[in-house]
Each structure stands twice: as structure tokens, then as C-alpha cells.
Design a protein around this motif. Structure first.
Motif, PDB file in Angstrom:
ATOM      1  N   VAL A 235      74.572  85.248  31.402  1.00 50.44           N
ATOM      2  CA  VAL A 235      74.120  86.587  30.998  1.00 50.44           C
ATOM      3  C   VAL A 235      75.055  87.644  31.574  1.00 50.44           C
ATOM      4  O   VAL A 235      75.434  88.598  30.881  1.00 50.44           O
ATOM      5  CB  VAL A 235      72.664  86.836  31.441  1.00 50.44           C
ATOM      6  CG1 VAL A 235      72.286  88.297  31.247  1.00 50.44           C
ATOM      7  CG2 VAL A 235      71.712  85.954  30.638  1.00 50.44           C
ATOM      8  N   SER A 236      75.449  87.500  32.844  1.00 46.93           N
ATOM      9  CA  SER A 236      76.372  88.466  33.446  1.00 46.93           C
ATOM     10  C   SER A 236      77.716  88.452  32.721  1.00 46.93           C
ATOM     11  O   SER A 236      78.321  89.510  32.486  1.00 46.93           O
ATOM     12  CB  SER A 236      76.571  88.152  34.935  1.00 46.93           C
ATOM     13  OG  SER A 236      75.360  88.321  35.646  1.00 46.93           O
ATOM     14  N   THR A 237      78.182  87.273  32.369  1.00 49.13           N
ATOM     15  CA  THR A 237      79.420  87.162  31.590  1.00 49.13           C
ATOM     16  C   THR A 237      79.265  87.865  30.246  1.00 49.13           C
ATOM     17  O   THR A 237      80.157  88.607  29.798  1.00 49.13           O
ATOM     18  CB  THR A 237      79.770  85.680  31.366  1.00 49.13           C
ATOM     19  OG1 THR A 237      79.962  85.045  32.628  1.00 49.13           O
ATOM     20  CG2 THR A 237      81.031  85.524  30.528  1.00 49.13           C
TER      21      THR A 237
ATOM     22  N   TYR B 191      59.396  85.429  32.698  1.00 47.24           N
ATOM     23  CA  TYR B 191      60.244  86.513  32.219  1.00 47.24           C
ATOM     24  C   TYR B 191      60.196  86.622  30.701  1.00 47.24           C
ATOM     25  O   TYR B 191      59.904  85.648  30.002  1.00 47.24           O
ATOM     26  CB  TYR B 191      61.713  86.255  32.576  1.00 47.24           C
ATOM     27  CG  TYR B 191      62.058  86.219  34.026  1.00 47.24           C
ATOM     28  CD1 TYR B 191      62.507  87.358  34.683  1.00 47.24           C
ATOM     29  CD2 TYR B 191      61.969  85.038  34.761  1.00 47.24           C
ATOM     30  CE1 TYR B 191      62.854  87.331  36.024  1.00 47.24           C
ATOM     31  CE2 TYR B 191      62.310  84.994  36.101  1.00 47.24           C
ATOM     32  CZ  TYR B 191      62.757  86.149  36.727  1.00 47.24           C
ATOM     33  OH  TYR B 191      63.099  86.113  38.046  1.00 47.24           O
ATOM     34  N   THR B 192      60.564  87.811  30.213  1.00 49.32           N
ATOM     35  CA  THR B 192      61.066  87.919  28.847  1.00 49.32           C
ATOM     36  C   THR B 192      62.587  87.942  28.968  1.00 49.32           C
ATOM     37  O   THR B 192      63.133  88.183  30.050  1.00 49.32           O
ATOM     38  CB  THR B 192      60.597  89.218  28.161  1.00 49.32           C
ATOM     39  OG1 THR B 192      61.167  90.349  28.863  1.00 49.32           O
ATOM     40  CG2 THR B 192      59.084  89.322  28.164  1.00 49.32           C
TER      41      THR B 192
ATOM     42  N   MET C 175      64.643  89.596  32.167  1.00 52.08           N
ATOM     43  CA  MET C 175      65.594  88.834  32.972  1.00 52.08           C
ATOM     44  C   MET C 175      66.961  89.506  32.977  1.00 52.08           C
ATOM     45  O   MET C 175      67.621  89.622  34.017  1.00 52.08           O
ATOM     46  CB  MET C 175      65.723  87.403  32.422  1.00 52.08           C
ATOM     47  CG  MET C 175      66.539  86.478  33.322  1.00 52.08           C
ATOM     48  SD  MET C 175      66.849  84.855  32.566  1.00 52.08           S
ATOM     49  CE  MET C 175      65.182  84.216  32.429  1.00 52.08           C
ATOM     50  N   ARG C 176      67.379  89.998  31.828  1.00 50.65           N
ATOM     51  CA  ARG C 176      68.686  90.656  31.734  1.00 50.65           C
ATOM     52  C   ARG C 176      68.684  91.945  32.557  1.00 50.65           C
ATOM     53  O   ARG C 176      69.687  92.268  33.193  1.00 50.65           O
ATOM     54  CB  ARG C 176      69.022  90.936  30.267  1.00 50.65           C
ATOM     55  CG  ARG C 176      70.430  91.469  30.036  1.00 50.65           C
ATOM     56  CD  ARG C 176      70.727  91.555  28.543  1.00 50.65           C
ATOM     57  NE  ARG C 176      71.037  90.260  27.984  1.00 50.65           N
ATOM     58  CZ  ARG C 176      72.240  89.897  27.548  1.00 50.65           C
ATOM     59  NH1 ARG C 176      73.267  90.738  27.636  1.00 50.65           N
ATOM     60  NH2 ARG C 176      72.441  88.714  27.036  1.00 50.65           N
ATOM     61  N   ILE C 177      67.585  92.683  32.560  1.00 52.50           N
ATOM     62  CA  ILE C 177      67.500  93.906  33.362  1.00 52.50           C
ATOM     63  C   ILE C 177      67.651  93.571  34.839  1.00 52.50           C
ATOM     64  O   ILE C 177      68.348  94.273  35.582  1.00 52.50           O
ATOM     65  CB  ILE C 177      66.170  94.631  33.091  1.00 52.50           C
ATOM     66  CG1 ILE C 177      66.172  95.231  31.683  1.00 52.50           C
ATOM     67  CG2 ILE C 177      65.930  95.737  34.116  1.00 52.50           C
ATOM     68  CD1 ILE C 177      64.828  95.764  31.238  1.00 52.50           C
TER      69      ILE C 177
ATOM     70  N   LEU D 161      70.171  94.431  25.494  1.00 48.93           N
ATOM     71  CA  LEU D 161      68.743  94.464  25.780  1.00 48.93           C
ATOM     72  C   LEU D 161      67.870  94.497  24.528  1.00 48.93           C
ATOM     73  O   LEU D 161      66.646  94.579  24.639  1.00 48.93           O
ATOM     74  CB  LEU D 161      68.423  95.682  26.665  1.00 48.93           C
ATOM     75  CG  LEU D 161      69.013  95.622  28.079  1.00 48.93           C
ATOM     76  CD1 LEU D 161      68.787  96.934  28.817  1.00 48.93           C
ATOM     77  CD2 LEU D 161      68.414  94.463  28.859  1.00 48.93           C
ATOM     78  N   ASP D 162      68.494  94.430  23.373  1.00 48.53           N
ATOM     79  CA  ASP D 162      67.738  94.401  22.115  1.00 48.53           C
ATOM     80  C   ASP D 162      68.335  93.326  21.219  1.00 48.53           C
ATOM     81  O   ASP D 162      69.414  93.506  20.643  1.00 48.53           O
ATOM     82  CB  ASP D 162      67.783  95.763  21.428  1.00 48.53           C
ATOM     83  CG  ASP D 162      66.913  95.816  20.172  1.00 48.53           C
ATOM     84  OD1 ASP D 162      66.351  94.776  19.790  1.00 48.53           O
ATOM     85  OD2 ASP D 162      66.789  96.907  19.591  1.00 48.53           O
TER      86      ASP D 162
END
Length: 808
Positions: free
Chosen positions: A48-50, A424-425, A429-431, A560-561
Motif C-alpha cells: 500500500v505504501s508503495t 479494517y476497511t 487501513m490506507r489512512i 482512498l476511493d
């Protein structure tokens, strides 16, 4: 193109200028998963960070990014997992008696302890059994189990996490032995034992034993990435599809004098590489002689390989032993070393130099250092100096739990599938990951989760309220694209927006500093909320909309969407499941809303209300026609398509609420109207994800909120009301009991209240005690108090007689 700096592991210290080798384009290779098990939150942190950095480069800074990722589908871990699974399957097919099965588990139990938990064996000669296991476990490892370290010093780390993992496996096996469950429950100790007995008997000429595992895990990984809204790679490579190229690559390194063959294996010659003027372990020079890391990098199946000149030399090609997959090569049957695969695949796709290579920080040494060395050896040219294969190495910080890296090998992980199902959603999780620097380690804490939840709720409420206000004002559906300085209060908000744009660009230019970017976005949204809710002015909705659309763009850039696409010109993010509903036929999508309106309309008609305004709405509203016009536009936004029915329902409800105080209505009709009004708001529309906010002298404000959240709020409200009702009833009962006790006492005449007390033996004419039980006179100090008690009882008794009469 913006000036960007980035933390480059090849140049430790401050961030350095990011200058791709070709203007406007970025070539990027990322180490993908080793496909032997399900992915966990640690993998999510990495990928996700990548993905966030990749999206920022593409959709904020405008780079064309060629993103290549590999799947490691041949590796020691894959071989061991696949082989052991097969051996366990074969063992379970054998016609064991209960005694034979128990004997096998018992032998595995002892072998596992000897290999992984030697302190369980004790100093005496007594054999370790399921009966003495718990006692020995407590004696040998109590310090670790209570949160300490093996040595008694420092903080727990991977070593302690590994001990706990092994003890958990032993716990399960001990229970299996105690409960006589055969092989069930003892799998984790059985697998290595069976492997030690039978690994050489496995026929690996049919490689489906391995590919069945890797293909299933690759699919599971891809499903996880889709669920996390991670963009797919532009190109994917797999080791098993590159074996001939790997062999050729190794041959070239040998020809250049940087590798040597020994007993069917090929090793990289670090000394020769350095002698030629190259640098080894550029990423982690301090780990160059770390034997533990070197052994981990070689893999557990390579310990018996022989012929190395020096212990630090690493395998480019491994001689395959019985029970291992194999391919032909000039050195005999074997398989690729772990590090060589990435060098070959990355070079094949991106050439002799790439802009970015990335992966988790735990890969820096030896994997990435060895990649660098062998690739630079391959491209080495005499008299040309040291070759640069990678310009920027980006290492994602790992996720830790209780001080230890989250790891499959430590079994201290939560799978992505489980995390998304229970905790998580994908957005949440990304937030959480956005709130930490991509190159920093992170341990998810309750405070971090709380901050992420608050950030998400603030943005979500802002988008919801802005869309509701625009809808209420019948603003154009396509909105505005930019904000020119408006008059009055909006001018200040416009200035804050422009400053936020500059600040966010600066934050992202500073090595993709997403925590700062998140705070910038949060501050702007809070300022917009204050402006929108200022009762002293008439807010300029165009100004608020401009903020909302810019915020929408940024959350789109951050991924995020899942429903949004570049250039992210919409307003707000989609709720969960919106991507699915967007593909539904419009008539099917709006049917629940149309059904609610039809039912409400029918009930209102059944009330036979004579008020003109209500009758006009019943006659004039035609949401079906409004929907038909919207459908013609091709719009598939369910919120927009459903608005005709929601508005029609809300208008009817508003009119009903307006006439409920009318003197002409029968009490029964008023009750029916109130009940219907509450039901429409709290059930009919809530269950469709629509919230109605009642407003004074204005139509109800329509907001789209996830139905699950509205139902949860409704249940919470109901629970709160039930609790209040319970407390009220308990208070009523307490008052009733107190009254009962009060009147029971009040019924007694004052002349009688002391006569039942054994402390006294004589009383005067009014019932006041004169002598104590021992015959002595009542002390004067008590007489005064007794008289006060007698007077109180007299007053209470008179109240009783007044209320209930003398005969009660």
C-alpha cells in the motif's frame, strides 16, 4: 516538473534530489511476494505504501511510471511448504491405528523441542512428555511468556517472538497427545519431522506439487491487492518463466570473473568483485559480515551445500537435492538462487539501469545488496568504473507487533483477508499507513487507529454535508473546477485553499511526506466546516465546493476511493460497495427508493388528509418522470438517480410535519402522522443509506450516509433510550419502595416506637424511655435525642393519619 527530494537508501541521510534518467518518466522495479502463504498486514504496509508513492508520482506530479513487479514462485520456503503439505497428505492417508498415530506425534513432539526449544529437554535424563511439558515450559521460558527476553536484558524482539511461536505449536501438539486426537492438531510439529524422514522420497519431476501452491497464493495475493485498491503492475514477472535467462545471466558473471562453480552450485565471488573496484553491501555495509543474515539469505535448504571460498559468498545457482525442483544447467540439475532472479527479471524489463527499486526494509541486506552486486557485476565493463544499476532504492518501513516484525515465519501476523473481514476497511487501513512516513517502521496502536478514524470521519462528514447543501440549493451537478476569489467570507476560505495547495505540494515534494499532507487536508476541511456553519454570514457554497473538490482530488490521488479515476474531478468519495452498485442497471438501482416512495404515498392517501398542500404534492409529484430524464443523461451515480424519489418522500414528510399541529386533525390522525414521519426518517430511508436532518422553516436536508452506519446509530440511540427507560423504572421502583417503607414506619404511633426496643424496660405515659434494660435511669444525654426522634415520629404519624385516616 516539480522539484522532488526522496530518501534514498543508497545515500543514507537527508533526502536527495529525485532526477529520473528520462525526463517525465520513471522506471520502477518492486520486489513482489514469495507465493507460499497468505499475505498479512506487514505485506499490506509494504504494497500500500508503495502504491501511494506510485500514485503520487503519476497523478500529482504527472510522471509516466513503468512499474514492474515479480512473483517469487521458486524458493526454499515454497519448496518446504509444498513438500511438507504433500507429505502430511500422504501420512493422513495411511491406515494408522490410534496407538501408531500417537507414537508418530510423540516422536515429532520430541524432535521439534530438540530443534527449536532445547531448554524444554531439561538437565535430567527424564524424557519430555505431554505430562511434564507444561512444567518444563514454565520453568524454561516463563520470562519470555511474561513479556521478558531470553537473556533477561533489553526488550523482546524477533527471537522472543519465535520462541512464543514454537511454544504455541508445542501447546497444540501436547493437547493432541493428551486428548488422543491422532494427527489432528499436531500438524506444525509433524511437518518438519515428516520432512526430515521422507523429503527425498518426493518426486519433483512433476512440479505441480509446487505450482499448485504458488498459483493459489498468487491469486490470493492479487485478490488482496484488489481489495486494498492497489494498482496492478504494468508488467509482472515470475521466476519459473525466466530460468533460461537466469542461467545465461549467471554464465556471463562467471565469464567476467565474478563467480565460480563448486559441486554443481555457482557462488558470487565477493572478493573478486571488490578487487575490480566495486563496492559490496552498499545499502547495509554494517551487515556485510552478519552470518545470521547471510544464512537467512541463502535459505534453510542451502546449509549443506559445499564449496564456497568464503562464508559471505552467496549462491547464484543451487544444486538441487532430492525432493527439490530442478532445471538443467551447464553445472547440472539445479535451481536459481534467491537474489539472482530479481536481477535477471528487472534487467530484462528495465535494462541496465532503473530509476527506482523498492521493497520492504528487511530485504536491504542481503537480498538487495546481493542484487546490486551481481547486477553490477553482470554489466561491469573494464576501465568504465563502477556500474550504477539502481539510482534510488526505496525501502518501506516494516510493521511490528509487540516489538517484533510482523512475519509469516514468526506467525505473529493477521492476514489481509482476516483484517478486512474483522478489523479494517481498505480505506481505513490506507489512512493508517498514510499517517506514517513510508520509510519509517510503524506499530499500529489504539491511538493511531483513533486518529485515523477521526480523520476519516471528518472528511466523510464534510463531503456528505457539502453534497447535501449543494443538493438543497439545486447547484449544478457538474459543479465547478476552480475557485476564483469570492466576496466576503469566501475570500478568506479561497486564500486558505490556495495556501493548502502550496503546502501539500511542498509536503509531497519532501520525500512524499504523507503525514504532513494529511494534516494539511484536515486543517483545510475544518476551516471549511467552520465557514459553512457560521450563522453570522450566508456561506458561499461555491467556495465550500471548491475546497471539497480539491480534497476529493487529493484523496483520489492517495487511493482512498476505489471507485474514483484520474483526474479525480468528482465531489467526495464513494461509500463501501459503490463500485459494485455503479454497474447495476439504473432502474434496478433505484427500485428500493421508488418502492419506499410508493409505500409512503399510499399510506398518506390512506390517511384522507384534506390539507391542500398535502393533496398538491400527492397529485403533482412525479419522481418517475424526473428519474427518466436523469437516466437519459447516462449518469450511473445511484445517489443522483435516486434523488427524485428521496426528495418526493422527504417533501411529503415535511408537509405532514407542518400540519400535525392543525386543529382540524383528529388525535388519531395526528398520532398516525407522527408515527409515519418517524418511521420514514428512522427506518424507511435509514435502511437505504439516507439521512434526513430536520430544519426549521426549511426542507429537510438530505444526506447520503452508509446504511450500516445509520443503522448502528439507530441501534445505539435505541439502546440509550432503553437504558434511560430502565434507569427511570428503577428510580420509580426505588421511590415506591422508599414510600412504602416511609408509610410503614409512619403508621406506628409515637407512643409505641421505643417499646419494642430491648435496650429499655420502662417508659412514661407518652412512650418515652425512662429506664434502661439494666434498670438504670436513661442518661440525660440520650433523653434529648430520644425526644427529637419522638417528635419526628409524631409529625410523621400525623401525616399518615391525614393521608390514610385512622382506620388504615
Amino acid at each position: 516538473m516539480a522539484s522532488i527530494s526522496v530518501h534514498n537508501s543508497l545515500k543514507p541521510g537527508p533526502a536527495v534530489a529525485f532526477v529520473p534518467k528520462e525526463q517525465g518518466k520513471v522506471s520502477w522495479y518492486a520486489c513482489g511476494p514469495t507465493t507460499y502463504d497468505l499475505s498479512h498486514l506487514g505485506h499490506a504496509r509494504n504494497y500500500v505504501s508503495t502504491d501511494i508513492i506510485r500514485r503520487i508520482l503519476m497523478h500529482h506530479f504527472g510522471f509516466q511510471v513503468n512499474f514492474v513487479m515479480n512473483y517469487t514462485d521458486v524458493d526454499d520456503k515454497i519448496i518446504i511448504k509444498a513438500r511438507r503439505n504433500r507429505l502430511l497428505e500422504l501420512e493422513k492417508e495411511k491406515p494408522y491405528s490410534s496407538g501408531q498415530a500417537r507414537d508418530l506425534v510423540f516422536k515429532a513432539f520430541g524432535a521439534y523441542a530438540k530443534s527449536n526449544l532445547p531448554l524444554l529437554l531439561g538437565d535430567d535424563s527424564a524424557e519430555l512428555t505431554e505430562s511434564n511439558y507444561q512444567q518444563r515450559k514454565d520453568a524454561a521460558y516463563s520470562r519470555v511468556l511474561s513479556g521478558g527476553t531470553l537473556s533477561g536484558e533489553g526488550k523482546p524482539s524477533d527471537a522472543e517472538a519465535k520462541v512464543k511461536m514454537h511454544l504455541n505449536n508445542m501447546d497444540s501438539a501436547a493437547r493432541a497427545l493428551q486428548n488422543s486426537t491422532g494427527l489432528e492438531g499436531a500438524e506444525e510439529v509433524l511437518l518438519p519431522y515428516l520432512d526430515s524422514l521422507y523429503k527425498e522420497t518426493i518426486d519433483t519431476s512433476d512440479q505441480t506439487i509446487f505450482t499448485d501452491l504458488t498459483q493459489a497464493m498468487e491469486k490470493a495475493f492479487n485478490d488482496d491487492m484488489v481489495a486494498l485498491n492497489v494498482l496492478p503492475p504494468d508488467a509482472v514477472t515470475r521466476v519459473t518463466e525466466y530460468v533460461p535467462q537466469i542461467v545465461a545471466f549467471v554464465e556471463t558473471i562467471i565469464q567476467k570473473g565474478f563467480a565460480y562453480e563448486a559441486d554443481g552450485s555457482v557462488y558470487f565471488d565477493i572478493a573478486a568483485f571488490e578487487k575490480a573496484g566495486n563496492t559490496y553491501a552498499r545499502l547495509r555495509p554494517e551487515s556485510k559480515n552478519d552470518k545470521t543474515l547471510q544464512e537467512e539469505g541463502e535459505g534453510s535448504l542451502s546449509k549443506s551445500l559445499e564449496g564456497k571460498k568464503r562464508s559471505g559468498d552467496f549462491a547464484l545457482w543451487k544444486k538441487s537435492k532430492s525432493g527439490e525442483p530442478y532445471w538443467p544447467s551447464p553445472w547440472g540439475l539445479g535451481r536459481p538462487g534467491w537474489h539472482i532472479e530479481c536481477s535477471v527479471m528487472a534487467s530484462d524489463k528495465l535494462g541496465d539501469q532503473m530509476d527506482i527499486h523498492s521493497g520492504g526494509i528487511d530485504l536491504a541486506f542481503p537480498h538487495h545488496d546481493n542484487e546490486l552486486a551481481q547486477s553490477e557485476a553482470y554489466f561491469h565493463k573494464c576501465d568504465h568504473g563502477e556500474h550504477t544499476w539502481v539510482n534510488y532504492f526505496l525501502h518501506m518501513g516494516h510493521l511490528s507487533i509487540a516489538g517484533s516484525k510482523m512475519s509469516k515465519s514468526l506467525k505473529n501476523f493477521q492476514t489481509i483477508q482476516d483484517a478486512l473481514a474483522t478489523t479494517y476497511t481498505a480505506r481505513n487501513m490506507r489512512i493508517v499507513f498514510l499517517m506514517g512516513r513510508w520509510n519509517d517502521g510503524v506499530e499500529i496502536s489504539p491511538d493511531m487507529r483513533k486518529q485515523a478514524d477521526s480523520w476519516e470521519a471528518t472528511l466523510d462528514n464534510f463531503f456528505t454535508n457539502t453534497k447535501a447543501k449543494l443538493s438543497e440549493a439545486d447547484a449544478p451537478t457538474d459543479g465547478i473546477k476552480d475557485l476564483s476569489l469570492a466576496e466576503g467570507g469566501a475570500k478568506g476560505l479561497a486564500g486558505e485553499l490556495e495556501q493548502a495547495k502550496k503546502d501539500l505540494n511542498a509536503a509531497l515534494s519532501n520525500s512524499f511526506h504523507t503525514p504532513e499532507a494529511m494534516q494539511i487536508l484536515l486543517r483545510l476541511v475544518r476551516d471549511a466546516n467552520i465557514y459553512m456553519n457560521d450563522k453570522s454570514i450566508q456561506p458561499n457554497l461555491q467556495a465550500v465546493e471548491a475546497v471539497a473538490r480539491w480534497a476529493t482530488k487529493i484523496v483520489g490521488v492517495f487511493g482512498l476511493d476505489a471507485s474514483a479515476q484520474p483526474p479525480y474531478n468528482g465531489l467526495g468519495w464513494a461509500s463501501e460497495g459503490a463500485a459494485t452498485s455503479a454497474n447495476v442497471d439504473p432502474k434496478t438501482a433505484v427500485k428500493p427508493y421508488a418502492t419506499v416512495y410508493s409505500a409512503v404515498k399510499e399510506e398518506v392517501q390512506g390517511l384522507s388528509i384534506a390539507e391542500a398542500a398535502v393533496q398538491a404534492l400527492l397529485d403533482q409529484q412525479n419522481p418517475d418522470a424526473e428519474f427518466a430524464e436523469l437516466e437519459k443523461t447516462g449518469d450511473r451515480d445511484v445517489e443522483k438517480l435516486s434523488l427524485p424519489y428521496i426528495r418526493a418522500t422527504s417533501r411529503l414528510r415535511d408537509e405532514l410535519r407542518g400540519i400535525v399541529s392543525s386543529a382540524t386533525l383528529e388525535p388519531k390522525t395526528k398520532q398516525a402522522i407522527l408515527a409515519l414521519s418517524d418511521r420514514i426518517r428512522d427506518y424507511d430511508l435509514t435502511d437505504l443509506g439516507v439521512q434526513l436532518d430536520d430544519q426549521t422553516d426549511k426542507p429537510s436536508l438530505i444526506k447520503f450516509v452508509p446504511a450500516a452506519r445509520l443503522r448502528a446509530a439507530r441501534e445505539e440511540k435505541a439502546a440509550l433510550l432503553a437504558e434511560k427507560a430502565k434507569q427511570k423504572e428503577e428510580a420509580r421502583k426505588a421511590r415506591a419502595k422508599a414510600d412504602e417503607e416511609k408509610w410503614a414506619k409512619a403508621k406506628i404511633p409515637p407512643q409505641e416506637i421505643f417499646k419494642s426496643d430491648a435496650k429499655y424496660q420502662d417508659w412514661d405515659a407518652e412512650g418515652l424511655p425512662t429506664k434502661l434494660a439494666d434498670g438504670s435511669e436513661v442518661p440525660k444525654s440520650q433523653v434529648k435525642k430520644l425526644k427529637k426522634d419522638w417528635d419526628r415520629q409524631k409529625k410523621l404519624h400525623e401525616e399518615y393519619l391525614s393521608k390514610f385516616g385512622a382506620t388504615s
